[in-house]
Design an enzyme around this catalytic site. Structure first.
Site, short mmCIF file in Angstrom:
data_model
loop_
_atom_site.label_atom_id
_atom_site.label_comp_id
_atom_site.label_asym_id
_atom_site.label_seq_id
_atom_site.Cartn_x
_atom_site.Cartn_y
_atom_site.Cartn_z
N ASN A 355 5.49 -0.66 -1.22
CA ASN A 355 5.96 0.17 -2.33
C ASN A 355 4.79 0.90 -3.00
O ASN A 355 3.74 1.06 -2.38
CB ASN A 355 6.80 -0.64 -3.31
CG ASN A 355 8.03 0.16 -3.74
OD1 ASN A 355 7.89 1.30 -4.19
ND2 ASN A 355 9.20 -0.40 -3.59
N HIS A 357 2.48 0.34 -5.22
CA HIS A 357 1.13 -0.24 -5.27
C HIS A 357 0.49 -0.23 -3.88
O HIS A 357 -0.71 0.03 -3.75
CB HIS A 357 1.19 -1.67 -5.83
CG HIS A 357 -0.14 -2.17 -6.30
ND1 HIS A 357 -0.87 -3.11 -5.61
CD2 HIS A 357 -0.89 -1.83 -7.37
CE1 HIS A 357 -1.99 -3.34 -6.25
NE2 HIS A 357 -2.05 -2.58 -7.32
N CYS A 358 1.29 -0.48 -2.86
CA CYS A 358 0.74 -0.55 -1.48
C CYS A 358 0.26 0.80 -0.97
O CYS A 358 -0.57 0.85 -0.07
CB CYS A 358 1.81 -1.06 -0.52
SG CYS A 358 2.63 -2.56 -1.01
N ILE A 359 0.81 1.90 -1.50
CA ILE A 359 0.44 3.22 -0.96
C ILE A 359 -0.57 3.94 -1.85
O ILE A 359 -0.84 5.13 -1.64
CB ILE A 359 1.68 4.12 -0.73
CG1 ILE A 359 2.41 4.41 -2.04
CG2 ILE A 359 2.62 3.47 0.29
CD1 ILE A 359 3.36 5.60 -1.96
#
Ligand code: KQY
Length: 366
Positions: A355, A357-359
């Site tokens: 999501n 934060h991951c990208i």
């Protein structure tokens, strides 16, 4: 730009700042691989653009894009989004990108961890990952930031959260997983973390929410709002598939003190009411490819509102069209009255395995 192999951030007085500290900018990478993103990544590209455009309201944002996607990305991204050419295997800059560190004079450097696609040949999600592994050096080159290179240490940015004052939170499920650093003991792993993040206290949670995708990254289950205060997802519904892990995270944190001796305040934000399952139509849009983890209809995603990004003066929060979307935003408004809380609909990103934060990856202000 120098590559530093004979010292560590701790020895040189650099520390990883909390995400809540001021940023120079945020970074993203552009999605395009059709074995992870359905329909040739078109729906995901629109959502990545929405995330980048939301961040741009608060701070500068740079998006790394392949040559083939340059025109398309430029068209979808706002004028205030910087686009640079960076090739990558996929688009998870939180995990393959640099971890920035800063000293008391305000100088910024970075750590370039080894990246092996969340578990390498043991249980990684794709092969090869060599372009991803070069992303930190390319970002540091563009920014002219000196870079520490540990000697063979695999780590992803989504598996760590710090308070910037000596405390780190991680999960055992991820950091002790056999696909990361199987030759190291827990104590040796702790020493790498102490040296390269400059932390004094490591809070080990037992598990995260997504054992299959990231081996339980911490950034779905716990982050710091500010020093002394953590945020976790929560439900009282015992039928919720993530009930057990949320309660386990709470047990692991309750009564814990941080590196400065403060007893942690634990804020709870809701979990989704209904889980996200990949539909038949969505699964059919994915091109299967040898060497990549398959995505099949009926698979449940580890969707968490906690995978948000703190930006200068703001919070960019995943939304799913779930009954609890507004409650999650409201909870974050209470936790962060000093910030504007903005939701972005991100079902397409969670279908790809992560999501907001991951990208994204924040670069502290020098
Ligand atoms: O940090 C993350 N959640 C990344 C997941 C990678 C998924 C690759 N398909």
């Amino acid at each position: 730009m120098r590559t530093i192999t004979d010292s560590t951030p701790r020895k040189d007085g650099f520390r990883m700042p909390g995400e809540f500290e001021e940023h120079k900018q945020a970074w993203m990478l552009w999605p395009e691989r059709p074995d992870n993103w359905r329909n040739g990544a078109k729906p995901a590209q629109q959502v990545f653009a929405n995330v980048a455009n939301a961040i741009a309201q608060f701070e500068p944002i740079t998006v790394g894009v392949s040559d083939a996607q340059f025109e398309n990305a430029r068209r979808l991204l706002g004028e205030n989004v910087r686009v640079v050419e960076i090739s990558s295997n996929d688009s998870w800059v939180r995990d393959c990108g640099p971890t920035f560190v800063k000293n008391d004079k305000g100088e910024v450097r970075a750590v370039n961890w080894d990246f092996n696609a969340w578990g390498g040949l043991f249980d990684g999600l794709y092969f090869p990952w060599d372009k991803d592994d070069r992303v930190p050096a390319k970002i540091c080159n563009i920014e002219n930031v000196d870079m520490y290179k540990p000697d063979h240490f695999v780590l992803e940015g989504g598996s760590i959260h710090v308070d910037g004052e000596g405390t780190l939170v991680v999960t055992e499920q991820c950091l002790l997983s056999p696909g990361r650093n199987p030759e190291l003991t827990k104590e040796q792993i702790e020493e790498y973390l102490r040296q390269y993040l400059n932390v004094d206290k490591i809070l080990w949670l037992r598990e995260g929410m997504d054992p299959d995708e990231t081996n339980g990254h911490v950034d779905d289950v716990c982050c710091f709002a500010r020093p002394g205060e953590v945020v976790i997802p929560w439900t009282d519904d015992q039928e919720n598939p993530f009930y057990r892990v949320c309660h386990m995270v709470y047990e692991d944190l309750a009564g814990q003190t941080d590196a400065k001796g403060r007893t942690l305040t634990i804020h709870k934000i809701p979990l989704l009411k209904e889980q996200v399952f990949i539909t038949q139509e969505e699964a059919e849009g994915i091109d299967p490819m040898p060497g990549s983890a398959p995505r099949v209809a009926g698979e449940m995603a580890a969707a968490s509102y906690l995978n948000y990004l703190l930006v200068n003066g703001g919070v960019i929060v995943p939304q799913f069209g779930d009954e609890n979307d507004e409650a999650a935003l409201e909870a974050l408004r209470r936790i962060h009255p000093e910030r504007k809380v903005v939701g972005v609909y991100t079902r397409e990103i969670i279908l790809g395995g992560g999501n907001i934060h991951c990208i994204t990856q924040q670069q502290p202000k020098a």
